[in-house]
Design a protein around this motif. Sequence first.
Motif, PDB file in Angstrom:
ATOM      1  N   ASN A  63       0.775  -1.248   0.000  1.00  0.00           N
ATOM      2  CA  ASN A  63       0.000   0.000   0.000  1.00  0.00           C
ATOM      3  C   ASN A  63       0.803   1.294   0.000  1.00  0.00           C
ATOM      4  O   ASN A  63       0.217   2.369  -0.083  1.00  0.00           O
ATOM      5  N   VAL A  64       2.132   1.247   0.072  1.00  0.00           N
ATOM      6  CA  VAL A  64       2.883   2.495   0.171  1.00  0.00           C
ATOM      7  C   VAL A  64       2.708   3.378  -1.059  1.00  0.00           C
ATOM      8  O   VAL A  64       2.716   4.607  -0.969  1.00  0.00           O
ATOM      9  N   PHE A  65       2.513   2.778  -2.221  1.00  0.00           N
ATOM     10  CA  PHE A  65       2.443   3.548  -3.460  1.00  0.00           C
ATOM     11  C   PHE A  65       1.018   3.915  -3.864  1.00  0.00           C
ATOM     12  O   PHE A  65       0.820   4.608  -4.880  1.00  0.00           O
ATOM     13  N   LEU A  66       0.014   3.486  -3.102  1.00  0.00           N
ATOM     14  CA  LEU A  66      -1.371   3.703  -3.527  1.00  0.00           C
ATOM     15  C   LEU A  66      -1.741   5.179  -3.693  1.00  0.00           C
ATOM     16  O   LEU A  66      -2.464   5.522  -4.641  1.00  0.00           O
ATOM     17  N   PRO A  67      -1.268   6.095  -2.838  1.00  0.00           N
ATOM     18  CA  PRO A  67      -1.573   7.512  -3.117  1.00  0.00           C
ATOM     19  C   PRO A  67      -0.973   8.013  -4.426  1.00  0.00           C
ATOM     20  O   PRO A  67      -1.397   9.051  -4.944  1.00  0.00           O
ATOM     21  N   SER A  68      -0.007   7.277  -4.977  1.00  0.00           N
ATOM     22  CA  SER A  68       0.645   7.686  -6.223  1.00  0.00           C
ATOM     23  C   SER A  68      -0.033   7.117  -7.464  1.00  0.00           C
ATOM     24  O   SER A  68       0.409   7.405  -8.580  1.00  0.00           O
ATOM     25  N   LEU A  69      -1.066   6.287  -7.291  1.00  0.00           N
ATOM     26  CA  LEU A  69      -1.685   5.644  -8.458  1.00  0.00           C
ATOM     27  C   LEU A  69      -2.113   6.654  -9.531  1.00  0.00           C
ATOM     28  O   LEU A  69      -1.846   6.425 -10.723  1.00  0.00           O
ATOM     29  N   PRO A  70      -2.769   7.767  -9.182  1.00  0.00           N
ATOM     30  CA  PRO A  70      -3.139   8.720 -10.244  1.00  0.00           C
ATOM     31  C   PRO A  70      -1.924   9.292 -10.974  1.00  0.00           C
ATOM     32  O   PRO A  70      -1.919   9.390 -12.207  1.00  0.00           O
ATOM     33  N   MET A  90       3.295  -4.842  13.018  1.00  0.00           N
ATOM     34  CA  MET A  90       3.186  -4.735  11.567  1.00  0.00           C
ATOM     35  C   MET A  90       2.180  -3.668  11.164  1.00  0.00           C
ATOM     36  O   MET A  90       2.327  -3.028  10.111  1.00  0.00           O
ATOM     37  N   ALA A  91       1.154  -3.452  12.003  1.00  0.00           N
ATOM     38  CA  ALA A  91       0.101  -2.499  11.656  1.00  0.00           C
ATOM     39  C   ALA A  91       0.619  -1.078  11.557  1.00  0.00           C
ATOM     40  O   ALA A  91       0.022  -0.240  10.876  1.00  0.00           O
ATOM     41  N   MET A  92       1.724  -0.803  12.225  1.00  0.00           N
ATOM     42  CA  MET A  92       2.305   0.536  12.113  1.00  0.00           C
ATOM     43  C   MET A  92       2.719   0.831  10.676  1.00  0.00           C
ATOM     44  O   MET A  92       2.686   1.980  10.233  1.00  0.00           O
ATOM     45  N   VAL A  93       3.112  -0.214   9.951  1.00  0.00           N
ATOM     46  CA  VAL A  93       3.608  -0.011   8.585  1.00  0.00           C
ATOM     47  C   VAL A  93       2.492   0.455   7.652  1.00  0.00           C
ATOM     48  O   VAL A  93       2.630   1.501   7.008  1.00  0.00           O
ATOM     49  N   PRO A  94       1.357  -0.281   7.528  1.00  0.00           N
ATOM     50  CA  PRO A  94       0.308   0.220   6.636  1.00  0.00           C
ATOM     51  C   PRO A  94      -0.338   1.508   7.112  1.00  0.00           C
ATOM     52  O   PRO A  94      -0.964   2.214   6.318  1.00  0.00           O
ATOM     53  N   MET A  95      -0.191   1.857   8.393  1.00  0.00           N
ATOM     54  CA  MET A  95      -0.720   3.124   8.868  1.00  0.00           C
ATOM     55  C   MET A  95       0.165   4.285   8.410  1.00  0.00           C
ATOM     56  O   MET A  95      -0.327   5.323   7.971  1.00  0.00           O
ATOM     57  N   ILE A  96       1.475   4.076   8.490  1.00  0.00           N
ATOM     58  CA  ILE A  96       2.409   5.149   8.167  1.00  0.00           C
ATOM     59  C   ILE A  96       2.762   5.171   6.688  1.00  0.00           C
ATOM     60  O   ILE A  96       2.952   6.244   6.097  1.00  0.00           O
ATOM     61  N   ALA A  97       2.829   3.985   6.048  1.00  0.00           N
ATOM     62  CA  ALA A  97       3.340   3.895   4.677  1.00  0.00           C
ATOM     63  C   ALA A  97       2.584   4.772   3.674  1.00  0.00           C
ATOM     64  O   ALA A  97       3.220   5.471   2.879  1.00  0.00           O
ATOM     65  N   SER A 113       8.720   6.003  -3.599  1.00  0.00           N
ATOM     66  CA  SER A 113       8.121   4.909  -2.828  1.00  0.00           C
ATOM     67  C   SER A 113       8.794   3.579  -3.152  1.00  0.00           C
ATOM     68  O   SER A 113       9.031   2.751  -2.262  1.00  0.00           O
ATOM     69  N   PHE A 114       9.124   3.367  -4.411  1.00  0.00           N
ATOM     70  CA  PHE A 114       9.770   2.112  -4.799  1.00  0.00           C
ATOM     71  C   PHE A 114      11.235   2.085  -4.369  1.00  0.00           C
ATOM     72  O   PHE A 114      11.792   1.018  -4.105  1.00  0.00           O
ATOM     73  N   MET A 115      11.862   3.236  -4.265  1.00  0.00           N
ATOM     74  CA  MET A 115      13.206   3.297  -3.704  1.00  0.00           C
ATOM     75  C   MET A 115      13.174   2.886  -2.236  1.00  0.00           C
ATOM     76  O   MET A 115      14.039   2.145  -1.758  1.00  0.00           O
ATOM     77  N   MET A 116      12.153   3.352  -1.503  1.00  0.00           N
ATOM     78  CA  MET A 116      12.023   2.974  -0.106  1.00  0.00           C
ATOM     79  C   MET A 116      11.795   1.469   0.028  1.00  0.00           C
ATOM     80  O   MET A 116      12.352   0.819   0.924  1.00  0.00           O
ATOM     81  N   MET A 117      10.990   0.888  -0.858  1.00  0.00           N
ATOM     82  CA  MET A 117      10.780  -0.553  -0.828  1.00  0.00           C
ATOM     83  C   MET A 117      12.075  -1.306  -1.087  1.00  0.00           C
ATOM     84  O   MET A 117      12.363  -2.317  -0.445  1.00  0.00           O
TER      85      MET A 117
END
Length: 405
Positions: free
Chosen positions: A33-40, A148-155, A171-175
């Motif tokens: 989910n880290v890249f989802l805000p970037s989909l548009p 683990m829940a901290m990750v999808p909350m912050i990502a 985002s992909f660099m962070m991954m």
Amino acid sequence: MSIRPTVRYFDRTTAPHLTTLVLLAGVAAMSLNVFLPSLPSMAAYFGVDYAVMQLSLSLYLATTALLQLFVGPISDRFGRRPVMLAAAIIFTLACAGSLLAPNYSIFLACRLVQAVVASGFVLSRAAVRDMVPQDQAASMIGYVQMGMAMVPMIAPVIGGLLDSAFGWQASFMMMMLSGAAMCVVVYFDMGETTTSRATSMTAQFRQYPDLLTSQRFWGYCLAAGFASGAFFAYLGGAPYIGTTFFKMDAATLGLYFGAPALGYMAGNFFSGRYAVRYGVNRMVIAGALTSTLGMAALALLELAGLSGPVLFFGLMIFVGLGNGLLSPSANAGMLSVRPKLAGSAAGLGGSFLIGVGAALSALAGFLLDPETGPMPLILLMLLTSLASYLCILWVIRRENQIKGA
């Protein structure tokens, strides 16, 4: 089997540390989910429609489901450690490929290869079940998932900010960097936890029917699948709702988008604290009812014309809370139906969960258009949460039949 196994950090001769298990599941969650805000913005960059770009989520989930069918049996045969180490290396290289992709087709291919990191979901649960019995496993999985829940909350928040500052590639660099860190931690800390292994892969796959014919296994799978399916539907539809109906930019959407993870973290905390006391079935019931009531309230507010971004994303916290209560116990239940097949059960169950999630994520995208408003997504999440509740009632009924026989 020791309830409290000996663990020494960065010692490959002992079981993995709790933080290592959190990292395995956390990087897998972040990749989702880290890249989802970037989909548009990614759709604009590659020159494709949003629905086509959204395949990087739905096809990723489908690939994850397929891979998990094999990860569990392979880890039962060859061990948790070597399988996880190989997955971490492949994931890191695939992230680098996404950054260098010259077009959408190559990007999507690299994105699908990244699905191998879902081994972290399977093997973190299987390692826990190797180490402790059912109710203790539910408690420990709860604590693993709380971290683990901290990750999808912050990502998504970080992903939205990175997109605004540096573009979607950040985002992909962070991954990629997270994958490299995972390689190091797995190599130095993840001692082997499985002690009994099948003599061959063929023998391992032959044991799948023992799981496939178990009503309790399917009941737990369906309860977890429908509950997580509500969340995956949210992943597939919420970015569209945020940008189309609520007119949010990437950074604002990322901030709101992480709301369910607040509930998820709280639910995992309660699971870790109370699963041993109340048992897995009661925890699953509590989680399913929490999600159902939250979505029913949101549906009523939407019908009354009172819904807006604060209420829409705010009430999604109940979906996260319900999943946090339900998921550790449902997973511990499905892994305990046949304890010697914990890896296979984790893989098969995880594959089913992700498969349901992929289908509902794609369905959410299909149901939404500029004329519908958020209601189709809300109703879809309400129905799947209710289905989860009915499935755990089926498990309880089956257990009572077995006890009465």
